[in-house]
Design an enzyme around this catalytic site. Structure first.
Site, PDB file in Angstrom:
ATOM      1  N   PRO A 150       0.842  -1.206   0.000  1.00  0.00           N
ATOM      2  CG  PRO A 150       0.042  -1.017   2.189  1.00  0.00           C
ATOM      3  CD  PRO A 150       0.771  -1.949   1.253  1.00  0.00           C
ATOM      4  CD  GLN A 153      -2.830   0.474   4.291  1.00  0.00           C
ATOM      5  OE1 GLN A 153      -2.555   1.595   3.867  1.00  0.00           O
ATOM      6  NE2 GLN A 153      -1.944  -0.285   4.904  1.00  0.00           N
ATOM      7  CG  HIS A 207      -2.219   1.535   7.893  1.00  0.00           C
ATOM      8  ND1 HIS A 207      -1.220   1.076   8.725  1.00  0.00           N
ATOM      9  CD2 HIS A 207      -1.608   2.420   7.052  1.00  0.00           C
ATOM     10  CE1 HIS A 207      -0.069   1.664   8.404  1.00  0.00           C
ATOM     11  NE2 HIS A 207      -0.289   2.476   7.389  1.00  0.00           N
ATOM     12  N   GLY A 208      -2.974  -1.183  10.700  1.00  0.00           N
ATOM     13  CA  GLY A 208      -2.753  -1.202  12.156  1.00  0.00           C
ATOM     14  C   GLY A 208      -1.281  -1.003  12.492  1.00  0.00           C
ATOM     15  CB  ALA A 209       1.595  -0.841  10.537  1.00  0.00           C
ATOM     16  CG  HIS A 210       3.659   2.128   9.261  1.00  0.00           C
ATOM     17  ND1 HIS A 210       3.445   2.203   7.904  1.00  0.00           N
ATOM     18  CD2 HIS A 210       4.320   0.954   9.440  1.00  0.00           C
ATOM     19  CE1 HIS A 210       3.950   1.132   7.302  1.00  0.00           C
ATOM     20  NE2 HIS A 210       4.485   0.347   8.222  1.00  0.00           N
ATOM     21  CE1 TYR A 223       0.193   7.804   9.860  1.00  0.00           C
ATOM     22  CE2 TYR A 223       0.765   5.638   9.028  1.00  0.00           C
ATOM     23  CZ  TYR A 223       0.925   7.008   9.008  1.00  0.00           C
ATOM     24  OH  TYR A 223       1.824   7.602   8.149  1.00  0.00           O
TER      25      TYR A 223
HETATM   26  C1  FMN Z   1       5.357   6.670  -1.375  1.00  0.00           C
HETATM   27  C2  FMN Z   1       5.036   5.710  -0.271  1.00  0.00           C
HETATM   28  C3  FMN Z   1       3.787   5.735   0.324  1.00  0.00           C
HETATM   29  C4  FMN Z   1       3.462   4.821   1.346  1.00  0.00           C
HETATM   30  N1  FMN Z   1       2.193   4.818   1.874  1.00  0.00           N
HETATM   31  C5  FMN Z   1       1.809   3.816   2.687  1.00  0.00           C
HETATM   32  C6  FMN Z   1       0.438   3.651   3.055  1.00  0.00           C
HETATM   33  O1  FMN Z   1      -0.458   4.389   2.635  1.00  0.00           O
HETATM   34  N2  FMN Z   1       0.122   2.624   3.888  1.00  0.00           N
HETATM   35  C7  FMN Z   1       1.080   1.780   4.375  1.00  0.00           C
HETATM   36  O2  FMN Z   1       0.740   0.858   5.128  1.00  0.00           O
HETATM   37  N3  FMN Z   1       2.380   1.904   4.024  1.00  0.00           N
HETATM   38  C8  FMN Z   1       2.756   2.869   3.178  1.00  0.00           C
HETATM   39  N4  FMN Z   1       4.062   2.939   2.740  1.00  0.00           N
HETATM   40  C9  FMN Z   1       5.011   1.872   3.122  1.00  0.00           C
HETATM   41  C10 FMN Z   1       5.027   0.788   2.042  1.00  0.00           C
HETATM   42  O3  FMN Z   1       3.812   0.076   2.030  1.00  0.00           O
HETATM   43  C11 FMN Z   1       6.159  -0.227   2.281  1.00  0.00           C
HETATM   44  O4  FMN Z   1       5.965  -0.885   3.498  1.00  0.00           O
HETATM   45  C12 FMN Z   1       7.519   0.431   2.263  1.00  0.00           C
HETATM   46  O5  FMN Z   1       7.671   1.279   1.140  1.00  0.00           O
HETATM   47  C13 FMN Z   1       8.634  -0.620   2.224  1.00  0.00           C
HETATM   48  O6  FMN Z   1       8.592  -1.343   1.029  1.00  0.00           O
HETATM   49  P1  FMN Z   1       9.702  -1.066  -0.141  1.00  0.00           P
HETATM   50  O7  FMN Z   1      11.022  -1.083   0.579  1.00  0.00           O
HETATM   51  O8  FMN Z   1       9.524  -2.207  -1.084  1.00  0.00           O
HETATM   52  O9  FMN Z   1       9.412   0.261  -0.727  1.00  0.00           O
HETATM   53  C14 FMN Z   1       4.438   3.869   1.772  1.00  0.00           C
HETATM   54  C15 FMN Z   1       5.693   3.872   1.179  1.00  0.00           C
HETATM   55  C16 FMN Z   1       6.011   4.758   0.162  1.00  0.00           C
HETATM   56  C17 FMN Z   1       7.377   4.677  -0.495  1.00  0.00           C
END
Ligand code: FMN
Length: 367
Positions: free
Chosen positions: A27, A104, A171-174, A176
């Site tokens: 996502p 999501q 979305h239960g992570a990061h 939020y």
């Molecule tokens: C531009 C961008 C937007 C993101 N937005 C979300 C999001 O809306 N929801 C989420 O759970 N993670 C979000 N993430 C995290 C990604 O889902 C992912 O976990 C993270 O980029 C690591 O994967 P990668 O190393 O393959 O990029 C975002 C990441 C990027 C780069």
């Protein structure tokens, strides 16, 4: 010699979710939805990933309400008629290309900045009004607000199913909203919504249980979790495997089908003494399928990408080894799929020399 990547392209039969291969588009918030409704360009963007052979696309974070859920510009919701029509167009395009897709649901909770919204007077929601540990910014959510937030998540999931999506992810992570309840540094409540793991998982379980009751047993429910927090990458929600079991098993019992375990680097062990990553532990502890993620196919991790770091294409050998060992079931790929909608197909066909480095430009375009 490079590892044999065939394991990434085996079908996945995960109970109520059957996928053609193991690659999930992570996502990713894109902020390309003026009026908070995804348009034709967003539908075409997702369709390109389906055409590129991604097994399951997860949408960018989508707001379950129009006031407290986001302070980020041009983030789509799933509440207005325009937004619902936009998502219908998205799933229709993805299906026309033979793809599968989940939505999501994302409530920013304490990470919504009220001053950047049209409702600056409305405080942001979170377990205890704490964004940074030790600093209280707002009042804790009232019972009535928790009830509203719960119903908004449920309603978002029910709409997701009605529109024809294949699954929904909470979305239960990061750090939020949902995560603010899990972590004991941001959940300081002494009532039924706080305290021990049963209390701190109650909000998520209530959302999951009520959603399950409405969508039936066949609609797959995913929850995304992270040990790390935006405030501090080094902290862990669960300090030990025993704690992780106390965290995850109520969610599984409430009706979660798949755990999506967010890491910045998928190869990092969750606990010392074992190579298993977070998704590996989630699968081992709950018996449920899991999704891993984090720097797949790239040399650098995603938070550094915002600061302009360029990531070079990187080997998939360790990923293949872990998937052959069935440590986890699916692998989510973020930036590599932003950079190149054909990433999965190129990997499959051994066209590694066509893979480009990830540059910051991909964050600001919808190609
Ligand atoms: C531009 C961008 C937007 C993101 N937005 C979300 C999001 O809306 N929801 C989420 O759970 N993670 C979000 N993430 C995290 C990604 O889902 C992912 O976990 C993270 O980029 C690591 O994967 P990668 O190393 O393959 O990029 C975002 C990441 C990027 C780069």
């Amino acid at each position: 010699m490079a590892a044999n990547i065939d394991v990434l392209f085996e079908p996945a039969n995960l109970g109520n979710l059957q996928l053609p291969n193991r690659i999930v588009m992570a996502p990713m918030t894109r902020s390309f939805s003026p009026g908070n409704a995804p348009g034709e360009d967003v539908a075409a963007y997702y369709r390109r990933r389906a055409e590129g052979g991604v097994g399951l696309i997860l949408s960018e974070g989508v707001s379950p309400n129009m006031i407290t859920a986001t302070g980020t510009r041009n983030v789509p919701n799933i509440v207005s008629d325009e937004a619902k029509a936009g998502w219908k167009k998205v799933i229709t395009e993805v299906k026309a290309a033979g793809g599968m897709m989940g939505l999501q649901l994302w409530h920013e909770g304490p990470y919504r900045n009220p001053s950047k919204t049209a409702h600056a007077e409305i405080p942001s929601w979170s377990a205890s009004g704490v964004k940074v540990p030790g600093k209280q910014l707002w009042a804790p959510m009232t019972d009535a607000e928790i009830e509203i937030a719960t119903e908004e998540f449920v309603s978002g999931a029910v709409t997701t199913k009605a529109l024809g999506f294949d699954c929904v992810e909470f979305h239960g992570a990061h750090s939020y909203l949902i995560d603010s309840f899990f972590w004991d540094q941001t959940n300081l409540r002494g009532d039924q919504w706080g305290g021990d793991w049963v209390g701190r998982t109650r909000f998520a379980c209530e959302i999951i249980r009520r959603t399950r009751a409405q969508v039936g047993p066949d609609f797959p429910l995913i929850i995304r979790l992270s040990q790390w927090k935006q405030q501090d990458f080094s902290v862990n929600t669960a300090a030990t495997p025993d704690e992780m079991l106390e965290w995850l098993s109520p969610l599984a019992e409430a009706g979660i089908d798949i755990f999506h375990c967010s890491q910045r680097r998928f190869w990092e062990p969750a606990f010392s003494g074992s190579d298993l990553n977070f998704a590996g532990w989630a699968k081992k502890l709950t018996g449920k399928p899991s999704i891993s993620v984090g720097s797949v196919g790239l040399s650098g991790e995603f938070t550094a990408a915002y600061a302009g770091e360029i990531s070079e294409p990187a080997s998939l050998d360790d990923l293949v080894k872990r998937m052959e060992a069935e440590e986890f079931d699916l692998i989510a790929v973020g930036r590599a799929l932003l950079q190149d909608p054909l990433w999965a197909r190129k990997i499959r066909e051994g066209r590694d020399n066509e893979l480009a480095a990830f540059s910051k430009d991909a964050l600001t375009t919808l190609s």
